[in-house]
Scaffold this active site. Structure first.
Site, PDB file in Angstrom:
ATOM      1  CG  HIS A  34      -7.777 -24.577 -22.446  1.00 25.79           C
ATOM      2  ND1 HIS A  34      -8.817 -25.459 -22.396  1.00 25.79           N
ATOM      3  CD2 HIS A  34      -7.128 -24.835 -23.599  1.00 25.79           C
ATOM      4  CE1 HIS A  34      -8.792 -26.217 -23.471  1.00 25.79           C
ATOM      5  NE2 HIS A  34      -7.779 -25.861 -24.218  1.00 25.79           N
ATOM      6  CB  THR A  35      -9.148 -21.424 -16.801  1.00 19.52           C
ATOM      7  OG1 THR A  35     -10.346 -22.043 -17.221  1.00 19.52           O
ATOM      8  CG2 THR A  35      -9.447 -20.344 -15.804  1.00 19.52           C
ATOM      9  CG  MET A  36      -4.423 -19.325 -19.909  1.00 21.24           C
ATOM     10  SD  MET A  36      -3.381 -20.797 -19.928  1.00 21.24           S
ATOM     11  CE  MET A  36      -2.381 -20.482 -21.340  1.00 21.24           C
TER      12      MET A  36
END
Lengths: 259, 288
Positions: free
Chosen positions: A38-40
């Protein structure tokens, strides 16, 4: 068995089970080993939020900027919103995540209203719920990249709380996120040392002063801001406030290279 | 008239008269359980229940179950069904504490229980819950008494009684309805006990073995009294005159003699239930 160059993939002894040298997804555990990531990092983000409890209510302020890295991209982002007559929420961090959680909370309030429930969501309940949600998301490695300030009333007592993306949560009489933690909170504490209980006007002046200092010092801040005032009567949000006129940039002239 | 007919095998089948017979039969199960009474004042809510022992060897079956610090429920009907619903209510209350750090409001809880019970009245692979509940609770709106039926209806009450011979208790409650709001804590419990006593045959008395009391109210978390703790509230009660004690031969076994139960009017369904023609098969279903 250990014939070189031949592995179980070519001559499967069984199907659907663990294979040596490969990841195996245990049944029932859908999320962990899918290899999805996931985008972090946040993309469009908001900067500090400042809140304080005064004698007669709670006040919350946040500027109206959505930064795209160092670009001051969206200059009219409303980062503060009224949840019910007993609670208001302001977030710094990723704007998309803020908008998402705002939709979820608004639906929660709508469900309460449609169910005809007499007790509306108060600040304490919202703070607890938000903590549980944000902590759960972080535990799944899919955080909502937010630092939230919940302000309002809980059982007739003024309430001010902080929740962040890793699920840290606490209540205090003055709370701020981001740069506000370093600039605004010491200012508020200093004012409180002189006078324990601040009146509504004093609180507003102090908060505006904090935002002004943040505008001077925080590169990602802006002069347009919102202010929310929560009293036992309800929540009032002042939009489109502007502190540009109160700022003094004369010092810019002394910097060589500034035209 | 509750007679066998060709529309009563399935809860998903309507009768030509617009009735769901399976649901009505389920409500009969509630009337087989022993009586329980709930009353509220402006500050407290009280439940009292008559515990039944299936034999002399067995202990009296518990009727009142605590759900949270501010809610208790008293059951009448299939105990096993009651336990399933109690567990559901307890998890709802716990979830509210965990997620919102506050006590669950009674009206919210009743909506959820009602929704759960309704599913069982509309699916071909389920049957209605064969238990009636009396809930007593205290929340931000004050004390509450709620009654639930197998039909999944729930009622907000000032006072209510359900179970075997509960009509006598309801008569007492109706007579004294105006006194409840201003009653003190002790007076309220007394009223409930008197109403409960009216469901007993003349030769049976309320003792600390067969009686349970639960009370919750303003500034007071739930307390449930059993055995010796009940004594102070029963004191002097047997000296008081009974009014409208249900007479006639009647035994305290789970399948109560249907003839004398004829006068009962069920609050939930339109047609008044007549004497059942079949003796219900006894102890395969533990009704208490």
């Amino acid at each position: 068995m250990a014939v070189p160059g031949v592995c179980l993939q070519d001559f499967p002894l069984w199907s659907g089970g663990p294979t040596p040298g490969h990841f195996y997804n245990f049944p029932g555990n859908s999320k962990m080993n899918t290899g999805k990531s996931h985008t972090m990092y946040p993309s469009t983000s908001g900067t500090s939020v400042v809140g304080l409890v005064y004698d007669g209510g709670v006040m919350l302020a946040a500027d109206s900027l959505g930064s795209y890295g160092s670009l001051a991209r969206f200059r009219d982002v409303k980062r503060l919103f009224k949840v019910t007559d007993k609670a208001a929420l302001a977030c710094s961090g990723d704007i998309a995540d803020y908008q998402f959680i705002r939709e979820v909370i608004e639906q929660k309030v709508r469900d309460d209203v449609c169910g005809g429930y007499t007790r509306e969501l108060n600040a304490g309940a919202l703070h607890c719920w938000l903590t549980r949600v944000l902590y759960n998301r972080r535990s799944r490695f899919d955080p909502l990249w937010l630092e939230c300030v919940v302000a309002g009333y809980k059982d007739d007592e003024p309430f001010l709380g902080y929740v962040d993306k890793i699920g840290t949560a606490f209540e205090a009489k003055e709370v701020a996120t981001g740069f506000g933690l370093h600039f605004a909170v010491p200012m508020i504490r200093e004012a409180r040392e002189k006078k324990q209980n601040l009146s509504c006007d004093e609180a507003r002046k102090l908060l505006t002063e904090c935002l002004k200092v943040l505008y001077y010092r925080d590169c990602r801040a802006h002069f347009k801001y919102q202010l929310a005032d929560i009293t036992p009567e309800g929540v009032t949000i002042h939009d489109d406030l502007n502190l540009k006129k109160e700022t003094n940039w004369e010092v810019a002239n002394y910097i060589s290279g500034y035209e | 008239m509750l007679f066998r007919n060709q529309y009563d095998n399935d809860v998903t089948v309507w009768s030509p008269q617009g009735r769901l017979h399976q649901v009505e039969y389920a409500m009969e199960a509630v009337k087989q359980g022993s009586a329980t009474v709930g009353v509220k004042s402006s500050s407290h809510a009280v439940l009292v229940a008559l515990k039944r022992a299936s034999s002399e060897l067995a202990a009296h079956q518990k009727k009142i179950m605590p759900i949270d610090k501010h809610i208790a429920v008293s059951i009448s009907g299939l105990t096993a069904d009651a336990r399933v619903l109690s567990r559901f209510m307890r998890t709802e209350c716990l979830n509210e504490q965990f997620a919102h750090n506050q006590a669950l409001s009674l009206n919210k809880l009743m909506e959820r229980v009602g929704a759960k019970m309704q599913i069982a009245t509309q699916r071909y692979d389920k049957r209605p819950y064969g238990v009636g509940l009396l809930l007593a609770g205290f929340d931000e709106d004050g004390p509450h008494i709620y009654q639930t039926c197998p039909s999944a209806n729930y009622y907000d009450c000032q006072a209510m009684a359900i179970g075997a011979r509960s009509q006598s208790a309801r008569t007492y409650l109706e007579r004294h309805l105006d006194e409840f709001r201003s009653s003190t804590r002790e007076e309220l419990i007394r009223h409930a006990l008197r109403a409960l006593r009216d469901t007993l045959p003349n030769d049976v008395e309320l003792t600390n073995k067969n009686c349970s009391i639960a009370i919750v109210g303003k500034g007071e978390d739930l307390s449930i009294y059993d055995d010796d703790d009940v004594n102070p509230y029963l004191e002097g009660l047997d000296q008081e005159e009974r009014r409208g004690g249900a007479g006639g031969a009647r035994d305290a076994q789970p399948p109560a003699a249907p003839t004398a139960a004829a006068e009962e009017d069920d609050a939930a369904s339109a047609p008044p239930p007549p004497p059942t023609d079949e003796q219900p098969q006894g102890d395969s279903m533990e009704t208490d």
